[in-house]
Design an enzyme around this catalytic site. Structure first.
Site, mmCIF file in Angstrom:
data_model
loop_
_atom_site.group_PDB
_atom_site.id
_atom_site.type_symbol
_atom_site.label_atom_id
_atom_site.label_comp_id
_atom_site.label_asym_id
_atom_site.label_seq_id
_atom_site.Cartn_x
_atom_site.Cartn_y
_atom_site.Cartn_z
ATOM 1 N N ARG A 101 10.077 7.116 12.278
ATOM 2 C CA ARG A 101 8.964 6.254 12.719
ATOM 3 C C ARG A 101 8.524 6.647 14.130
ATOM 4 O O ARG A 101 9.228 6.759 15.044
ATOM 5 C CB ARG A 101 9.501 4.730 12.735
ATOM 6 C CG ARG A 101 8.432 3.627 13.343
ATOM 7 C CD ARG A 101 8.874 2.365 13.303
ATOM 8 N NE ARG A 101 8.612 1.855 11.991
ATOM 9 C CZ ARG A 101 8.612 0.488 11.648
ATOM 10 N NH1 ARG A 101 8.709 -0.545 12.481
ATOM 11 N NH2 ARG A 101 8.146 0.407 10.237
ATOM 12 N N HIS A 128 1.876 3.865 6.369
ATOM 13 C CA HIS A 128 3.192 3.357 6.470
ATOM 14 C C HIS A 128 3.635 3.385 4.853
ATOM 15 O O HIS A 128 3.663 2.373 4.176
ATOM 16 C CB HIS A 128 3.213 1.976 6.979
ATOM 17 C CG HIS A 128 4.596 1.566 7.136
ATOM 18 N ND1 HIS A 128 5.623 1.949 6.969
ATOM 19 C CD2 HIS A 128 5.038 0.003 7.317
ATOM 20 C CE1 HIS A 128 6.662 1.146 7.264
ATOM 21 N NE2 HIS A 128 6.160 0.062 7.580
ATOM 22 N N GLN A 131 6.200 1.487 3.179
ATOM 23 C CA GLN A 131 5.813 0.021 2.684
ATOM 24 C C GLN A 131 4.996 -0.219 1.299
ATOM 25 O O GLN A 131 5.183 -1.299 0.632
ATOM 26 C CB GLN A 131 5.219 -0.463 4.189
ATOM 27 C CG GLN A 131 4.659 -1.980 3.845
ATOM 28 C CD GLN A 131 5.612 -2.895 4.045
ATOM 29 O OE1 GLN A 131 6.620 -2.946 4.853
ATOM 30 N NE2 GLN A 131 5.948 -4.090 3.128
ATOM 31 N N ASP A 224 -2.383 -7.823 7.841
ATOM 32 C CA ASP A 224 -1.420 -7.102 8.604
ATOM 33 C C ASP A 224 -1.818 -7.658 9.898
ATOM 34 O O ASP A 224 -2.762 -8.033 10.259
ATOM 35 C CB ASP A 224 -1.455 -5.684 8.414
ATOM 36 C CG ASP A 224 -0.204 -5.164 9.477
ATOM 37 O OD1 ASP A 224 0.731 -5.484 9.518
ATOM 38 O OD2 ASP A 224 -0.365 -3.922 9.944
ATOM 39 N N CYS A 264 3.213 -7.070 5.243
ATOM 40 C CA CYS A 264 4.246 -6.214 5.403
ATOM 41 C C CYS A 264 5.325 -6.653 6.191
ATOM 42 O O CYS A 264 6.286 -6.514 6.529
ATOM 43 C CB CYS A 264 4.002 -4.882 5.887
ATOM 44 S SG CYS A 264 3.031 -4.855 7.438
ATOM 45 N N ARG A 292 11.507 -3.292 0.095
ATOM 46 C CA ARG A 292 11.730 -2.048 0.823
ATOM 47 C C ARG A 292 13.010 -1.382 0.547
ATOM 48 O O ARG A 292 13.077 0.028 0.557
ATOM 49 C CB ARG A 292 11.645 -2.514 2.357
ATOM 50 C CG ARG A 292 10.678 -3.085 2.833
ATOM 51 C CD ARG A 292 9.499 -2.140 3.023
ATOM 52 N NE ARG A 292 9.475 -1.049 3.701
ATOM 53 C CZ ARG A 292 9.395 -0.933 4.835
ATOM 54 N NH1 ARG A 292 9.148 -1.848 5.678
ATOM 55 N NH2 ARG A 292 9.699 0.366 5.788
HETATM 56 N N1 NVA Z 1 0.536 -2.136 11.585
HETATM 57 C C1 NVA Z 1 1.796 -2.801 12.133
HETATM 58 C C2 NVA Z 1 2.806 -2.666 10.770
HETATM 59 C C3 NVA Z 1 3.991 -2.974 11.308
HETATM 60 C C4 NVA Z 1 5.295 -2.766 10.274
HETATM 61 C C5 NVA Z 1 1.992 -1.972 13.152
HETATM 62 O O1 NVA Z 1 1.788 -0.480 13.273
HETATM 63 O O2 NVA Z 1 2.567 -2.407 14.300
HETATM 64 N N1 CP Z 2 7.295 -3.790 7.643
HETATM 65 C C1 CP Z 2 7.963 -3.241 8.565
HETATM 66 O O1 CP Z 2 7.963 -1.942 8.555
HETATM 67 O O2 CP Z 2 8.793 -3.838 9.274
HETATM 68 P P1 CP Z 2 9.520 -3.533 10.560
HETATM 69 O O3 CP Z 2 8.681 -2.981 11.498
HETATM 70 O O4 CP Z 2 10.300 -4.603 11.040
HETATM 71 O O5 CP Z 2 10.426 -2.296 10.166
#
Ligand code: NVA
Ligand code: CP
Length: 309
Positions: A101, A128, A131, A224, A264, A292
């Protein structure tokens, strides 16, 4: 041959179906596959915070007979101190796959270029894709076949989630609507890639700025956070710009009466979605969060099989 999962379209539409079918199988029989028996180790690296991704990869790798090695970038040499490809060259001698990540998509690409083990994008600024595997699995469970369904994404259309819905949704044969202000429309190259995919799958992508038009008749309504990780400095501006794109009961009333709501998570309740919707009868967010686990296990099983092919 080593395959990576860096974007939703790193796999073909038929490979996406294969992985989703495997996920359904693994959900029915959770401990049926043990490709990581040994245990072999999978490195799971986090430059950004996570609850779901961290837990589902750790549990999933253990379910597959393996051992998860969770690495926080702050306590490693990644993040400016060592290049992604040098890091990968070290890891590949000891682990069977790398899950990361991070911020820039480019870092993932560099890591993948430099290694002979699969690299998985566990969220970047641009996509992502893990997801989306979980979300498509959830949609299949609640709505049946994905092809032909309309999915409306509300909010920040330039976000990682929006880009992934556009690519993965069209790959699954869905009609994806991104409902956002024009300044928050998805990146043109992502839209162009989705349009090319649509010719193959029968899906489509449309960009809509009117909320009612965007929601009308939708089978899946999704949103989101308006403030993705890394965008915290823009928070006040974003709250002002996106206020008209909140998913409310009114928005849900324009959608198909049988529509489902997905997110998500984590959610900023009261901002991108009203509590009545996210906690309401059309919301399937807890199934989505559970999925997930099953989807990522299927992805790992599939990627490890490609290593042997
Ligand atoms: N769009 C959000 C998704 C979190 C799972 C982010 O990147 O923070
Ligand atoms: N949806 C998702 O990726 O959640 P986290 O940021 O908690 O991993």
């Amino acid at each position: 041959m080593t395959r990576h999962f860096l974007r939703d379209d790193s796999i073909t539409p038929s490979e996406q179906r294969e992985i989703l079918a495997l996920a359904e199988e693994l959900k029915r029989d959770r401990w049926s596959q043990k490709p990581l028996e040994g245990p072999q180790t999978v490195a799971v690296i986090f430059d950004k915070s996570s609850t779901r991704t961290r837990v589902s990869f750790a549990v999933g790798i253990a379910d597959l007979g393996g051992s998860p090695l969770i690495i926080s970038t702050a306590s490693s040499q990644l993040g400016g101190k060592e290049t992604p490809s040098d890091t990968a060259r070290v890891l590949e001698r000891q682990v069977s796959a790398i899950v990361w990540r991070t911020y820039a998509q480019e870092g993932l690409e560099q890591m993948a270029q430099g290694t002979c083990v699969p690299v998985v994008n566990a969220l970047s600024d641009d996509f992502h894709p893990c997801q989306l595997l979980a979300d498509l699995l959830t949609i299949r469970e609640h709505k049946g076949e994905t092809a032909g369904l309309t999915m409306s994404f509300f909010g920040d259309g330039r976000s990682n989630m929006a880009h992934s819905y556009v690519l993965a949704g069209v790959m699954a044969g869905m009609h994806v609507r991104v409902v956002s202000p024009e300044a928050y429309a998805p990146r043109a190259d992502v839209v162009a890639d989705a349009r090319r995919l649509a010719e193959e799958t029968g899906g489509s992508i449309s960009l809509v700025s009117d909320a009612e038009e965007g929601a009308r008749g939708a089978d899946v309504v999704v949103t989101d956070t308006w403030v993705s990780m890394g965008k915290e400095d823009e928070k006040q501006q974003r709250l002002r710009d996106l206020i008209g794109y909140k998913v409310t009961q009114r928005v849900m009333s324009w959608a198909d009466p049988e529509a489902i709501f997905i997110h998500c998570l984590p959610a900023d309740r009261g901002y991108e979605v009203d509590t009545e919707v996210i906690d309401g009868p059309q919301s399937v967010i807890w199934d989505e969060a559970e999925n997930r686990l099953h989807a990522q296990k299927a992805l790992l099983v599939w990627l490890l099989r490609q290593q042997e092919a």
